[in-house]
Design a protein around this motif. Structure first.
Motif, short mmCIF file in Angstrom:
data_model
loop_
_atom_site.label_atom_id
_atom_site.label_comp_id
_atom_site.label_asym_id
_atom_site.label_seq_id
_atom_site.Cartn_x
_atom_site.Cartn_y
_atom_site.Cartn_z
N ASP A 56 0.85 -1.20 0.28
CA ASP A 56 -0.09 0.34 -0.17
C ASP A 56 0.58 1.35 -0.06
O ASP A 56 0.62 2.73 1.01
N TRP A 57 2.04 1.11 -0.76
CA TRP A 57 3.12 2.35 -0.88
C TRP A 57 1.96 3.00 -2.40
O TRP A 57 1.77 2.62 -3.07
N LYS A 58 2.93 4.56 -2.50
CA LYS A 58 3.37 5.37 -3.81
C LYS A 58 4.69 5.01 -3.69
O LYS A 58 4.93 6.23 -3.17
N HIS A 59 4.89 4.79 -4.85
CA HIS A 59 6.51 5.37 -5.59
C HIS A 59 6.64 4.42 -6.95
O HIS A 59 6.40 3.70 -7.12
N SER A 60 7.51 5.68 -8.07
CA SER A 60 7.32 5.36 -9.15
C SER A 60 8.97 5.49 -9.40
O SER A 60 8.88 5.74 -11.19
N SER A 61 9.86 5.78 -9.05
CA SER A 61 11.22 5.54 -9.88
C SER A 61 12.26 4.91 -8.62
O SER A 61 11.80 4.50 -7.49
N SER A 62 13.25 5.08 -9.31
CA SER A 62 14.28 4.01 -8.99
C SER A 62 15.24 5.24 -7.92
O SER A 62 15.52 6.19 -8.30
N PRO A 63 15.76 4.95 -6.43
CA PRO A 63 15.93 3.52 -6.43
C PRO A 63 14.01 3.28 -5.57
O PRO A 63 14.02 4.25 -5.04
N ILE A 64 14.07 2.43 -4.74
CA ILE A 64 12.81 2.80 -3.98
C ILE A 64 13.89 2.33 -2.17
O ILE A 64 14.18 0.84 -2.28
N ILE A 65 13.44 2.29 -1.21
CA ILE A 65 14.41 2.48 0.26
C ILE A 65 13.34 2.18 1.43
O ILE A 65 12.48 3.34 1.36
N TRP A 66 13.42 1.13 2.07
CA TRP A 66 11.83 1.29 3.03
C TRP A 66 13.02 0.32 4.89
O TRP A 66 14.32 0.17 4.01
N ARG A 67 12.28 0.60 5.41
CA ARG A 67 12.96 0.29 6.80
C ARG A 67 12.45 -0.74 7.14
O ARG A 67 10.89 -0.62 7.34
#
Length: 474
Positions: A56-67
């Motif tokens: 349930d995230w919104k992201h459209s580019s590279s890179p993507i980082i999460w914890r």
């Protein structure tokens, strides 16, 4: 402890910059951990869309980082892209990145090259690993429980291949299929590669080398004397098996072997599969008459006071689950207690040993046809063990070298043998040689037998006509 996940396109310079920064932090900070996911550019969009949808995230580019919230459980906490990660690192650790643009591009190119090499190695590994793909349709049929262990026994397939088992039950219970999968995995079979479950037709029979159909209608849909009921049954079978045939044509290996087992309309099912998979050799499709043959052998053995295995070469002609004829012209009996005895391997013709012609011409046929229903009425379930035995017996003969003297009865596509119309799936005597079956030629067709065969032909033609009308209606 801080655990971060860094994912990006292999050729993305900002993924390269974030990768170098996170590696430096991991080396210098004992409680900082990074997990990196390098995705090929061709796969990036789908991978990113799937990941964002599942979290349930919104992201459209590279890179993507999460914890990853490893101490609290639950889903990860999205940081964002490279700029968000850099801002987080500067705020928490007082560290920044001074990587030049040229170095970013150089590392990005190296990442792409490495990823493509990994992809090539994986393709090579998959190609070198040849798994035998077996599909079982209607896998929730009780027969499947006795069939699965038999498929892994030595001697069934040459060289004991690694098997990928695919359990298909369209519209069935996913929970029950998962339970069957778990039980299969609990067998700890050394040659089992994987078990997959399928509830939808769309991807059915992918890469299939062997397909076993156990599909049968529910008890309330069985044929009775009313034509409307038979039309309804043929209608269901026609729609299902036309679709199955098209899926075999689209998805299965071109040398796939197909076995149709069960209690209803076996010849019609096999015929529909052949018609809808035109690029597959018709010799690769068979309908199972072995169970009916063994039931006839059992009745003869009881009459002659021998074991069922001592009766051989019983022929089943015609419509396996309808009008069929049991032919004893080649049938032999071993170890029969009679006036004439011989050494091991000595046999006599069954017709010479049965003197009760009234029983043979009337009671025998009735006992054979009622045998399966009698067992089911006592056990309250399908005759799973005998069906499994019939499938395994034919598979052994098909996959291994067996004596050309052994006679089997199978529903196969007629090419005009014995005057049977071309294009009709008809049960007839066959033998196996070098992994191929061929119809026996040394069979005597008397005028009486010819009339019985044409009774079977008429019934099969009637089923085909009903199926054709259904297809015309769409």
């Amino acid at each position: 402890m801080a655990k971060f996940v860094l994912a990006g396109k292999a050729d993305c310079p900002y993924y390269a910059k974030a990768e170098l920064l996170s590696d430096m932090l991991q080396r210098n900070l004992p409680d900082f951990h990074i997990h990196k996911i390098c995705v090929h550019p061709d796969d990036w969009k789908k991978w990113l869309d799937d990941t964002c949808a599942s979290n349930d995230w919104k992201h459209s580019s590279s890179p993507i980082i999460w914890r990853e919230l490893i101490d609290r459980g639950g889903k990860g906490m999205l940081l964002g892209g490279f700029s968000d990660f850099l801002e987080h690192v500067q705020g928490y650790y007082g560290v920044t990145s001074d990587m030049t643009s040229d170095l970013m591009l150089k590392i990005a190119a190296e990442n792409l090259q490495t990823k493509e090499l990994c992809v090539q190695e994986e393709v090579h590994r998959c190609n070198s690993f040849r798994s035998l793909h077996i599909w079982i349709s209607s896998a929730l049929n009780p027969i499947c429980y006795s069939l699965i262990p038999e498929l892994f026994k030595p001697g069934l397939f040459p060289e004991l291949p690694t098997i990928s088992l695919h359990l298909l039950d369209v519209g069935g219970s996913e929970e029950l299929l998962q339970g069957l999968k778990m039980e299969t995995e609990d067998l700890a079979l050394p040659h089992l590669h994987e078990v997959t479950v399928h509830l939808e037709q769309t991807q059915a029979f992918q890469e299939a080398h062997l397909i076993i159909f156990l599909d049968d209608l529910l008890p309330e849909c069985k044929i009775n004397d009313e034509q409307d009921d038979k039309d309804h049954m043929v209608s269901q079978v026609t729609r299902n098996f036309c679709c199955y045939g098209q899926l075999i044509e689209a998805n299965a290996q071109k040398d796939v072997r197909v076995m149709v087992a069960g209690d209803s309309l076996l010849n019609l099912k096999c015929s529909l599969l052949i018609e809808n998979a035109p690029s597959i050799d018709p010799h690769n499709f068979v309908a199972m008459a072995t169970q009916l043959e063994y039931e006839a052998r059992t009745q003869l053995a009881q009459k002659l006071s021998v074991k069922t295995a001592d009766i051989t070469k019983v022929i089943i002609w015609g419509n396996i689950s309808g009008s069929s004829h049991i032919d004893l012209q080649m049938a032999k009996v071993f170890k029969c207690d009679g006036a004439v005895w011989g050494p091991d391997g000595f046999s006599q013709h069954v017709m010479d040993m049965i003197y009760d012609w009234k029983w043979l011409m009337s009671d025998f046929i009735g006992l054979v046809h009622k045998h399966r229903d009698t067992i089911s009425s006592k056990t309250n379930k399908a005759t799973a063990i005998s069906t499994t035995n019939g499938i395994v017996t034919v598979l052994k003969a098909w996959n291994n070298n067996v004596s050309a003297e052994e006679v089997f009865s199978l529903g196969v596509l007629s090419t005009g043998q014995f005057g049977i119309p071309v294009g009709l799936v008809f049960s007839m005597p066959v033998s196996f040689t070098d992994g191929c079956w061929s119809v026996l030629s040394d069979v005597t067709i008397t005028e009486e037998l010819r009339m019985k065969l044409w009774t079977c032909v008429d019934e099969l033609r009637m089923e085909r006509d009903i199926a054709a009308r259904i297809l015309q209606k769409g």
